[in-house]
Structure formats: C-alpha cells, structure tokens
Design an enzyme around this catalytic site. Structure first.
Site, short mmCIF file in Angstrom:
data_model
loop_
_atom_site.label_atom_id
_atom_site.label_comp_id
_atom_site.label_asym_id
_atom_site.label_seq_id
_atom_site.Cartn_x
_atom_site.Cartn_y
_atom_site.Cartn_z
CG MET A 13 -1.78 -1.40 0.73
SD MET A 13 -3.21 -1.33 -0.34
CE MET A 13 -2.02 -2.91 -0.77
CB CYS A 14 0.74 4.57 0.43
SG CYS A 14 0.14 3.97 -1.34
NE ARG A 15 2.70 2.32 5.99
CZ ARG A 15 2.52 1.65 6.17
NH1 ARG A 15 3.36 1.21 7.79
NH2 ARG A 15 1.05 1.06 6.05
CB VAL A 34 6.75 6.80 0.01
CG1 VAL A 34 7.60 7.69 0.17
CG2 VAL A 34 6.59 5.80 1.32
CG ASN A 45 -1.37 3.39 3.59
OD1 ASN A 45 -1.46 2.16 3.50
ND2 ASN A 45 -1.53 2.91 5.11
#
Length: 278
Positions: free
Chosen positions: A1-3, A92, A119
């Site tokens: 996924m993402c941060r 990110v 996210n």
C-alpha cells in the site's frame, strides 16, 4: 500500500519533513515496519504537498510528485528543503497489482486548498466506486445538487486507480458542506465516504489522510496510523518517524481530527445508507 504523513505547525522546510527522524518517511519507503500485508516496500513513486499564502492573502496548495522511488530523487535533498510551509502532506506509494505506476497515480491529490492521500485498496474498485458515486448522485439530485455527483465526473480522476477515483468522489462531498477549512465538513465527508465504500466492498482498506493547510483529518480502516500532537504542532503518520514517547497509536476504525493543541479520535461508524445525508 503506502506510507503517509501530515504536518501542521510552525513553518518547516518541506524536504525536511520527508527525511526527518531515524525512521523518516523516506526510510519507510524501503524499510517499513507495519505494512500489514500491503506489500513489502513503497517504491512506486512519492509526492508531497505544501501550502503557501498567495499575493491576495488566500491560501493555495502546491505539490511535487515523481513516479520513481523517493530515495532516487535528488530533489528531496537539493530542492524541496529550500521551500518552507506551515503545513505538509506527503506519501510514498506501493502500487496495487494491476494499477499504473505513473506520476498522476501518486498522492497527494489536490483541489483548491485541499490535499488528499489514501493508504489502502478497494477490491473491484471500478464497480464499487461507480456504485458509490451513483448513490451519492441520486441523493444529490433529490436535494437539487445533482451536478456534484454526475457519474461522468469519475473520468476526471487523474489516474485509473482507486485512490484517484476516491478523491473525485470526496472532493464532491466536500463541496456539499461548509466552506473549505470548516472543522465539521471534512470529518463528515470522510465518514460518509468510508461507510459507503465499505458497504459495497467490505474488505476495502481505507486509511484516508486529508489536509486543508490548517488541520488534518484521517481514517483508520485496517492500516496503521500514529499521532504526535502538542500545543505547537500536529503530525499524523503511518508509522512514527522517531522514538518520541508522545506518539499515540490510533486503533482501527477511527476518525481522527488533528491540529496544534487538539487531537480528536472517535469511532468511525458504519452508515448503512447515504440516502438524505448530503
């Protein structure tokens, strides 16, 4: 996924918020600690938004995005640290399999003074989000505001991804409430969107992060989030970027509102129907 990471407080160098701490957002791109099955690294691009005052004293949001891994971009240390702002929102990305790796798919997504990041993932997102938009459109039409949720507007998404499409729907919800920056409009819109998506895609992972330059709002549905709020500043982050003992881990299924000196964490209640809610 993402941060993800959001900051509101005294002016800071924009680039510094990406590299701050022993476990900075840049470090979380290649060495995350709590992905919960959402990939292993976040190497599919990054973005950062920051707010600035215009000549007429209005507030606007600017952004920088790159589909390459954050650790490969010299602008993070050579250009972005030259910019200052009192508010920053960054992410990110770890792209879901099958979704494009391109600049337009990188958060933050912006409109007016809003910036947004997601996210998570919405399984079968085209069907689920089309259904959400259709229901919101029906309700808006009943209330005489159908132009806010015409299905064709989903084509305005910057990229063919769930996150970009979620933003199209959310910005429509934000426009139905109080003016930008209202303490009440944003959490109501986030709650409504999360409930509607979960009703059609129960396995969706929906950690939203929204900012308007003065406040931050977030939801936790499956993924991690921590908060560090003092009288001077407020930070929301997928993972703490340092060992400060004041970090608070946010439980699952919560709605978070944060600004300097104020942190609110409340249950994110599921709403069975959006009819009459706009």
């Amino acid at each position: 996924m993402c941060r993800q990471l959001g900051y509101v407080g005294p002016p800071v160098h924009v680039g510094d918020m990406l590299t701050l701490g022993s476990h900075s957002l840049r470090t979380q791109a290649w060495a995350p600690r709590d992905m919960r099955g959402g990939g292993t690294i976040n190497a599919d691009g990054f973005g950062v938004a920051w707010w600035r005052a215009a000549a007429d004293d209005s507030v606007t949001v600017s952004r920088y995005r790159n589909p390459a891994p954050i650790w490969t971009d010299p602008a993070v240390e050579e250009v972005l640290p030259q910019l200052e702002s009192w508010a920053v929102l960054a992410a990110v990305r770890s792209a879901t399999v099958g979704m494009p790796v391109e600049r337009n798919a990188c958060a933050p997504f912006t409109h007016g003074r809003w910036a947004f990041s997601h996210n998570g993932v919405v399984p079968d997102w085209r069907r689920a989000l089309s259904a959400v938009a259709d229901e919101f459109g029906s309700t808006a039409t009943e209330l005489g505001a159908g132009q806010l949720f015409e299905p064709v507007q989903l084509l305005e998404a910057e990229s063919a991804t769930d996150s970009a499409t979620l933003w199209v729907i959310l910005r429509g919800l934000l426009s139905t409430g109080a003016p930008d920056g209202s303490w009440a409009a944003a959490p109501a819109a986030l709650s409504l969107l999360a409930a509607a998506v979960l009703a059609r895609s129960p396995d969706a992972r929906l950690n939203f992060l929204l900012g308007d330059g003065r406040q931050l709002w977030a939801t936790t549905v499956y993924h991690s989030l921590s908060a560090l709020v003092t009288d001077e500043f407020a930070i929301l982050s997928s993972e703490p970027f340092d060992d400060d003992p004041r970090w608070q881990s946010i439980p699952d299924r919560q709605l978070v509102s944060a600004r300097p000196g104020a942190l609110s964490v409340a249950p994110l209640l599921a709403v069975p129907s959006t009819k009459g809610s706009l």
